[in-house]
Design a protein around this motif. Structure first.
Motif, PDB file in Angstrom:
ATOM      1  N   SER A   1       1.013  -8.778  11.724  1.00 27.48           N
ATOM      2  CA  SER A   1       1.261  -7.839  10.636  1.00 27.48           C
ATOM      3  C   SER A   1       0.312  -8.097   9.462  1.00 27.48           C
ATOM      4  N   ALA A   2      -0.137  -7.014   8.833  1.00 26.72           N
ATOM      5  CA  ALA A   2      -0.956  -7.159   7.622  1.00 26.72           C
ATOM      6  C   ALA A   2      -0.073  -7.442   6.414  1.00 26.72           C
ATOM      7  N   ALA A   3       1.219  -7.165   6.525  1.00 22.62           N
ATOM      8  CA  ALA A   3       2.169  -7.530   5.465  1.00 22.62           C
ATOM      9  C   ALA A   3       3.588  -7.416   6.012  1.00 22.62           C
ATOM     10  N   SER A   4       4.410  -8.413   5.674  1.00 20.95           N
ATOM     11  CA  SER A   4       5.807  -8.389   6.110  1.00 20.95           C
ATOM     12  C   SER A   4       6.586  -7.327   5.343  1.00 20.95           C
ATOM     13  N   ASN A   5       7.432  -6.592   6.058  1.00 16.31           N
ATOM     14  CA  ASN A   5       8.193  -5.523   5.403  1.00 16.31           C
ATOM     15  C   ASN A   5       9.396  -6.047   4.626  1.00 16.31           C
ATOM     16  N   ILE A   6       9.704  -7.356   4.726  1.00 20.94           N
ATOM     17  CA  ILE A   6      10.811  -7.868   3.900  1.00 20.94           C
ATOM     18  C   ILE A   6      10.349  -8.902   2.870  1.00 20.94           C
TER      19      ILE A   6
ATOM     20  N   ASP B   1      -0.433  -4.561  12.494  1.00 23.84           N
ATOM     21  CA  ASP B   1       0.581  -3.642  11.968  1.00 23.84           C
ATOM     22  C   ASP B   1       0.343  -3.471  10.465  1.00 23.84           C
ATOM     23  N   GLY B   2      -0.186  -2.293  10.121  1.00 28.13           N
ATOM     24  CA  GLY B   2      -0.451  -2.016   8.713  1.00 28.13           C
ATOM     25  C   GLY B   2       0.572  -1.083   8.098  1.00 28.13           C
ATOM     26  N   VAL B   3       1.733  -0.961   8.722  1.00 27.94           N
ATOM     27  CA  VAL B   3       2.712   0.017   8.222  1.00 27.94           C
ATOM     28  C   VAL B   3       3.163  -0.331   6.806  1.00 27.94           C
ATOM     29  N   HIS B   4       3.472  -1.591   6.569  1.00 24.62           N
ATOM     30  CA  HIS B   4       3.906  -1.968   5.223  1.00 24.62           C
ATOM     31  C   HIS B   4       2.703  -2.137   4.294  1.00 24.62           C
ATOM     32  N   ALA B   5       1.634  -2.711   4.815  1.00 30.14           N
ATOM     33  CA  ALA B   5       0.490  -3.072   3.956  1.00 30.14           C
ATOM     34  C   ALA B   5      -0.240  -1.867   3.381  1.00 30.14           C
TER      35      ALA B   5
ATOM     36  N   VAL C   1       4.729  10.827  10.198  1.00 25.56           N
ATOM     37  CA  VAL C   1       3.657  10.858  11.199  1.00 25.56           C
ATOM     38  C   VAL C   1       3.093   9.446  11.268  1.00 25.56           C
ATOM     39  N   GLY C   2       2.820   8.964  12.486  1.00 24.10           N
ATOM     40  CA  GLY C   2       2.204   7.648  12.641  1.00 24.10           C
ATOM     41  C   GLY C   2       0.751   7.791  13.066  1.00 24.10           C
ATOM     42  N   ALA C   3      -0.008   6.728  12.909  1.00 26.30           N
ATOM     43  CA  ALA C   3      -1.414   6.752  13.344  1.00 26.30           C
ATOM     44  C   ALA C   3      -1.836   5.354  13.771  1.00 26.30           C
ATOM     45  N   VAL C   4      -2.690   5.310  14.788  1.00 29.70           N
ATOM     46  CA  VAL C   4      -3.356   4.058  15.151  1.00 29.70           C
ATOM     47  C   VAL C   4      -4.847   4.319  15.073  1.00 29.70           C
TER      48      VAL C   4
END
Ligand SMILES: Cc1ncc(COP(=O)(O)O)c(C=O)c1O
Length: 409
Positions: free
Chosen positions: A167-172, A196-200, A228-231
């Motif tokens: 992960s690029a950043a923890s979501n918690i 995983d850049g979802v949070h970052a 919407v998601g993206a990779v």
């Protein structure tokens, strides 16, 4: 990573201007729940309704409404590429990060492979890799600091490693591990990296090349866009992968990875969200340059407020804060003595302060922190539209819980 100087050296970040762009923020609530999904600016709402109003048909046809659909998809890929420093033909669009990651995991790994995954990660960057039949090696988190030490990766990664997911950043906890160093170790062993850049992505400038991410996943609803998601990947690398697909559907890259008809109007909203982020700080230059400057200013704004939030929570003897990572997003995770986290969230909700409680799908991490089985903790996070009053309201609400009665059995 070196970023270009701000285009307008006199420009300053104005939270008030930013907040005015969001109709929902006028409802009087302190939205500290951005890590679970942000609010939506008017420009994004307009782009979505505008797409429908203009007449919208499916892609690949011969008439204007279909040409508009083609243009929406192309613009969306270009916008997402600008946001993270990729190229449009490497942008795979899909329902969300979880769906895309499951899809890519099946084509990237399988029995006989080894994958390295981390206990820092959201379960969406864990379970898709553990369920392909690959052998799993775990990178552990320091439960006190919330850091993901890099050194362990030299032990974990070897000639059999097919992929490192991190992960690029923890979501918690907000921990930003040294992804570039981890990816370097992976690449030196010939392994791929899935970041995983979802949070970052919501919390600062992103450069997928500087990170060393072969695959970088993000979700627009965490940065003011629709669901919407993206990779993002190198299109050349994508050419060598052949996921399951329908026979008549395009076999080109990146379309090969996308299933069925896209949520076209929402894709118009994704582009508008990227444009919105690029305009957080007044300036000129290319959209990529404006994004880098705007997101750096947003990060500075968030971290400034976060320091006040943390300082306030730290002075409260009834509050336990989890993690103290050196580099982090403005995301706090805490418990209140004698109260289940859900009760704390209910108390704050009654005061118009929106926070989450629980494990927030950080299943392994909350296990490592020892809070998963007792209801997790409370998560309060800041994004670019939060202001000082949001922080003050959180602190006042938590302070009121000082003499709370013991939890009901
Ligand atoms: C860090 C992180 N990774 C992955 C996900 C899953 O994203 P999605 O909802 O797009 O599947 C989330 C969602 O909260 C997240 O915070």
């Amino acid at each position: 990573m070196a970023f270009p100087p701000r285009q307008d050296a006199t420009a300053t970040y104005s939270p008030e201007t930013v907040r005015n762009a969001y109709p929902s923020l006028s409802d009087g609530h302190a939205y500290l729940d951005g890590a679970a999904g942000t609010q939506t600016p008017q420009s994004v709402i307009d782009a979505i309704t505008g797409a429908y109003r203009a007449g919208l048909s499916n892609v690949g046809g011969t008439f204007p409404a279909s040409h508009r659909a083609d243009a929406i998809v192309a613009a969306c890929r270009a916008a997402v590429a600008d946001l993270v420093g990729g190229v449009p033909h490497g942008v795979i669009l899909g329902a969300n990060m979880t769906t895309l990651t499951y899809r890519l995991a099946r084509v990237l790994t399988g029995p006989g492979d080894e994958v390295v995954i981390s206990r820092l990660d959201h379960d969406a960057n864990v379970r898709p890799w553990t369920q392909t039949g690959a052998r799993v090696r775990w990178a552990e988190v320091d439960p006190v600091t919330g850091e993901l030490p890099v050194d362990q990766f030299t032990e974990l990664v070897g000639p059999r490693t097919r992929l490192v997911a991190v992960s690029a950043a923890s979501n918690i906890l907000g921990t930003r591990p040294d992804v570039a160093a981890i990816c370097e170790i992976a690449h030196a062993a010939g392994a791929l990296t899935y970041v995983d850049g979802v949070h970052a992505t919501a919390h600062g400038p992103v450069d997928v090349h500087a990170l060393g991410a072969d695959f970088y996943a993000t979700s627009a609803y965490k940065w003011s866009g629709p669901h919407v998601g993206a990779v993002i990947a190198d299109p050349v690398a994508l050419e060598s992968l052949h996921p399951d697909k329908l026979l008549p559907s395009p076999d080109t890259v990146p379309e090969r990875f996308e299933l069925g008809t896209a949520p076209l109007a929402d894709l118009a909203g994704v582009t508008a969200a990227v444009d919105h982020l690029a305009g957080l700080l007044p300036g000129t230059g290319s959209r990529r340059e404006r994004l880098l400057a705007s997101m750096a200013a947003a990060e500075e704004h968030e971290l400034g407020l976060f320091a006040e939030m943390l300082a306030g929570l730290e002075t409260m003897p009834h509050v336990t804060l989890y993690g103290k990572p050196a580099r982090r997003t403005a995301t706090a995770y805490f418990t209140v003595a004698g109260l289940p986290p859900r009760r704390v969230a209910e108390h704050l909700a009654a005061r118009g302060v929106n926070v989450w409680s629980g494990h927030n799908y950080a299943w392994e991490l909350t296990g490592a922190l020892g809070v998963r089985d007792s209801g997790g903790a409370v998560r309060a996070g800041l994004v670019h539209y939060n202001d000082r009053s949001d922080v003050e309201r959180l602190l006042e609400g938590v302070a009121e819980l000082r003499s709370s009665p013991p939890a009901r059995p």
